[in-house]
Enzyme design. Structure first.
Site, short mmCIF file in Angstrom:
data_model
loop_
_atom_site.label_atom_id
_atom_site.label_comp_id
_atom_site.label_asym_id
_atom_site.label_seq_id
_atom_site.Cartn_x
_atom_site.Cartn_y
_atom_site.Cartn_z
N THR A 12 21.30 -36.96 19.69
CA THR A 12 22.36 -37.89 19.27
C THR A 12 23.38 -37.10 18.45
O THR A 12 23.03 -36.16 17.72
CB THR A 12 21.80 -39.07 18.46
N SER A 137 19.04 -33.63 5.35
CA SER A 137 19.97 -32.76 4.60
C SER A 137 19.28 -32.32 3.32
O SER A 137 18.47 -33.06 2.76
CB SER A 137 21.24 -33.53 4.23
N TYR A 150 24.76 -41.17 0.75
CA TYR A 150 24.43 -40.18 1.78
C TYR A 150 23.06 -39.56 1.49
O TYR A 150 22.18 -39.51 2.36
CB TYR A 150 25.50 -39.09 1.81
N1 NAP Z 1 27.48 -29.93 8.17
C1 NAP Z 1 26.73 -30.01 7.10
O1 NAP Z 1 27.02 -29.38 6.06
C2 NAP Z 1 25.48 -30.83 7.10
C3 NAP Z 1 24.55 -30.61 6.08
C4 NAP Z 1 23.40 -31.36 6.04
C5 NAP Z 1 23.15 -32.29 7.03
N2 NAP Z 1 24.06 -32.49 8.03
C6 NAP Z 1 23.75 -33.50 9.02
O2 NAP Z 1 23.82 -32.95 10.31
C7 NAP Z 1 24.18 -33.96 11.25
C8 NAP Z 1 25.34 -33.45 12.10
O3 NAP Z 1 26.44 -33.19 11.24
P1 NAP Z 1 27.64 -32.20 11.62
O4 NAP Z 1 27.92 -31.40 10.42
O5 NAP Z 1 27.37 -31.53 12.91
O6 NAP Z 1 28.84 -33.28 11.74
P2 NAP Z 1 29.93 -33.53 12.86
O7 NAP Z 1 30.48 -32.27 13.39
O8 NAP Z 1 30.86 -34.52 12.23
O9 NAP Z 1 29.10 -34.25 14.01
C9 NAP Z 1 28.56 -35.52 13.85
C10 NAP Z 1 28.13 -36.05 15.20
O10 NAP Z 1 27.52 -37.34 15.02
C11 NAP Z 1 28.20 -38.27 15.85
N3 NAP Z 1 28.16 -39.58 15.25
C12 NAP Z 1 28.65 -39.97 14.03
N4 NAP Z 1 28.45 -41.27 13.85
C13 NAP Z 1 27.84 -41.73 14.98
C14 NAP Z 1 27.39 -43.00 15.40
N5 NAP Z 1 27.56 -44.10 14.67
N6 NAP Z 1 26.78 -43.10 16.62
C15 NAP Z 1 26.63 -42.01 17.39
N7 NAP Z 1 27.03 -40.80 17.05
C16 NAP Z 1 27.64 -40.67 15.85
C17 NAP Z 1 29.62 -37.71 15.99
O11 NAP Z 1 30.31 -38.22 17.12
P3 NAP Z 1 31.32 -39.49 16.99
O12 NAP Z 1 32.06 -39.33 15.69
O13 NAP Z 1 32.17 -39.40 18.20
O14 NAP Z 1 30.44 -40.69 16.99
C18 NAP Z 1 29.31 -36.23 16.15
O15 NAP Z 1 28.89 -35.96 17.47
C19 NAP Z 1 24.51 -35.21 10.43
O16 NAP Z 1 23.40 -36.06 10.42
C20 NAP Z 1 24.75 -34.64 9.03
O17 NAP Z 1 24.48 -35.58 8.03
C21 NAP Z 1 25.22 -31.77 8.08
#
Ligand code: NAP
Length: 249
Positions: A12, A137, A150
């Site tokens: 997802t 996270s 968050y």
């Molecule tokens: N980057 C970081 O520093 C970091 C650190 C710790 C944890 N994380 C976690 O890692 C995961 C991925 O984050 P990322 O950094 O890769 O962010 P990202 O580049 O913004 O990607 C987020 C993804 O989730 C999808 N998404 C968001 N809301 C959604 C919904 N309601 N239904 C289905 N898909 C949804 C987005 O697509 P759409 O917007 O098109 O729906 C996108 O594909 C998240 O759970 C985030 O909390 C990230």
């Protein structure tokens, strides 16, 4: 080496950042992947980038009917799920003073409720040897002003992995949590209104990481490959941090 040869994986939020890097790595290791997200245009770009063995199913993880549609398609086309990466998530920084009910509900609906039902609805398609990777996270164990909701959604995810490890053990399905630290993805830009603001956020995170830099999505994908594959066959219920040491020292 093909660590995921002929496996079917659902990722997802596979259209961007960490999820996209996991999808690319999984396909490189022999898997067929389904990626999801709300924005069709981003999904189309991601499928083109992955190149082969990838399908996109548009949907919102907080909408149960969208999850039903996703798994109905996977069932029809592949009949099973071997690896599930529940990765969709959002950040909407607000302190308790700035927060309101809509902010609270949206954050928990996507990050926690969405993940819960992403897993529940995948289970009928999963069998022995299945692996579930929950993307949480390091925020779940750190205090970061503005990240109250968050961090709490991510702490709930870490808790689910404990309970589900026991609930699913008879079915031979492993559940683990993967906790990234700050990773340079579009989620950083989503927290600021200007490029300078996003750069500031990146710099402030990099400053508190022992390795002295933010992480890359590919570095998280390597850990997701380990947890999703048989390479981690005796690992269950853990929280694997990929955080440059941020929450470890
Ligand atoms: N980057 C970081 O520093 C970091 C650190 C710790 C944890 N994380 C976690 O890692 C995961 C991925 O984050 P990322 O950094 O890769 O962010 P990202 O580049 O913004 O990607 C987020 C993804 O989730 C999808 N998404 C968001 N809301 C959604 C919904 N309601 N239904 C289905 N898909 C949804 C987005 O697509 P759409 O917007 O098109 O729906 C996108 O594909 C998240 O759970 C985030 O909390 C990230």
């Amino acid at each position: 080496m093909s660590y995921l040869k002929n496996k079917v994986a659902v990722i997802t939020g596979g259209s961007s950042g960490i999820g996209l890097a996991i999808a690319q790595r999984y396909v490189a290791e022999g898997a067929f992947v389904y990626i999801t997200g709300r924005r069709q245009a981003e999904l189309d770009k991601a499928v083109a980038l992955i190149g082969s063995n990838a399908n996109a199913v548009q949907g919102d993880v907080s909408k149960l009917e969208d999850l039903d549609r996703l798994y109905a398609q996977v069932k029809k086309e592949k009949g099973r799920v071997d690896v599930l990466v529940a990765n969709s998530g959002i950040v909407d920084p607000k302190t308790i003073d700035d927060s309101d009910e809509a902010h609270y509900d949206k954050t928990f609906d996507i990050n926690t409720k969405g993940l819960y039902f992403t897993v529940q609805k995948a289970l009928p398609l999963m069998g022995r040897g299945g692996s579930i990777v929950l993307v949480a996270s390091v925020a779940s164990t750190k205090a970061i002003p503005g990240y109250g909701t968050y961090s709490a959604t991510k702490a709930a995810i870490r808790s689910f992995s404990r309970t589900w490890t026991l609930e699913l053990k008879e079915r031979g399905i492993r559940v683990n949590t993967l906790s990234p630290g700050p990773i340079d993805t579009p989620i950083m830009d989503s927290q600021a209104t200007t490029k300078e603001g996003a750069d500031q956020i990146r710099a402030s995170f990099a400053a508190v990481i022992p390795l002295g830099r933010m992480g890359r999505s590919e570095e998280v994908a390597a850990a997701a490959l380990f947890l999703g594959s048989e390479e981690s066959s005796f690992i269950a219920g853990i929280d694997l941090a990929v955080d440059g040491g941020m929450a470890q020292v």
